[in-house]
Design an enzyme around this catalytic site. Structure first.
Site, mmCIF file in Angstrom:
data_model
loop_
_atom_site.group_PDB
_atom_site.id
_atom_site.type_symbol
_atom_site.label_atom_id
_atom_site.label_comp_id
_atom_site.label_asym_id
_atom_site.label_seq_id
_atom_site.Cartn_x
_atom_site.Cartn_y
_atom_site.Cartn_z
ATOM 1 N N THR A 295 0.419 -8.682 -4.316
ATOM 2 C CA THR A 295 0.866 -7.328 -4.642
ATOM 3 C C THR A 295 1.045 -7.105 -6.133
ATOM 4 O OG1 THR A 295 3.178 -7.966 -4.387
ATOM 5 C CG2 THR A 295 2.053 -7.086 -2.427
ATOM 6 N N HIS B 270 -2.631 5.286 -1.240
ATOM 7 C CA HIS B 270 -2.230 6.601 -0.749
ATOM 8 C C HIS B 270 -0.910 6.995 -1.387
ATOM 9 C CE1 HIS B 270 -5.396 6.600 2.288
ATOM 10 N NE2 HIS B 270 -5.158 5.294 2.343
ATOM 11 N N ASN C 87 -17.237 -15.809 1.842
ATOM 12 C CA ASN C 87 -17.485 -16.295 3.186
ATOM 13 C C ASN C 87 -17.495 -15.133 4.184
ATOM 14 O OD1 ASN C 87 -17.859 -18.202 5.266
ATOM 15 N ND2 ASN C 87 -16.543 -19.664 4.223
ATOM 16 N N ARG D 251 3.821 -15.431 -4.351
ATOM 17 C CA ARG D 251 4.649 -15.822 -5.488
ATOM 18 C C ARG D 251 4.111 -17.151 -6.023
ATOM 19 N NH1 ARG D 251 7.921 -11.776 -5.693
ATOM 20 N NH2 ARG D 251 9.341 -11.230 -4.049
#
Length: 187
Positions: free
Chosen positions: A170, A120, A90, A185
């Site tokens: 993550t 980084h 979208n 989670r």
């Protein structure tokens, strides 16, 4: 023991997921070409589906059949992005593709989603040198990613998973699992 100097280009280092500097002339030229493509693509609102498909094939590494990517759309290079058949993205999605991003067949991605392979160094001295690196992202088949989600470097999302709107992913998501929240989670 004699050590050989590193003869890899910055682009070769980037594609291998090693530390590299993005200010390299070759990478700057690639980014300029990607910006030129994005300008054209993001002005393409009135084009036919066939014309959009042609533009996608021109700007991305691989594009399956019947893909829809609604402009505006933003990327780093384009050539590291692979879309399977029937992928839908979208409005206002961002893919930072310093390394490979694979999106499987039938995956649907809501507005404002960011898929970020760029990373980084954690060490301040390395960051100060302008070094960065990438970790690939793989999104399976028939995945739904809700609006505003962030997919962080190195994540793999299994087939049939669901990522809740606004989630920050993550870590890897197993097939068929729903994740929500920051950090995301299982629900």
């Amino acid at each position: 023991m004699l050590t050989m100097p590193n003869t890899k280009t910055e682009k070769q280092k980037m594609l291998a997921g090693e530390f590299y500097t993005a200010v390299d002339d070759e990478l700057q030229a690639d980014q300029a070409a990607a910006r030129h493509w994005m300008e054209r693509y993001n002005r393409s609102i009135g084009l036919t589906p066939q014309q959009h498909a042609e533009l996608l094939h021109e700007g991305l590494g691989a594009v399956g059949k019947h893909c829809v990517v609604r402009p505006p759309f933003h990327l780093d290079y384009g050539y590291n992005i692979t879309l399977g058949d029937g992928v839908f993205m979208n409005f206002n999605c961002v893919i930072l593709d310093v390394v490979q991003v694979e999106i499987g067949d039938g995956t649907q991605i809501g507005p404002g989603v960011q898929i970020l392979t760029a990373d980084h160094p954690r060490e301040p001295a390395l960051r100060a040198q302008g070094l960065e690196f990438g970790r690939p992202i793989k999104i399976g088949k028939n995945v739904w990613i809700g609006a505003g989600a962030l997919i962080m470097p190195g994540v793999t999302i299994g087939d049939d998973a669901l990522i809740g709107a606004g989630s920050v992913v993550t870590r890897d998501v197993a097939p068929g699992v729903t994740v929500v929240g920051n950090p995301a989670r299982p629900r």
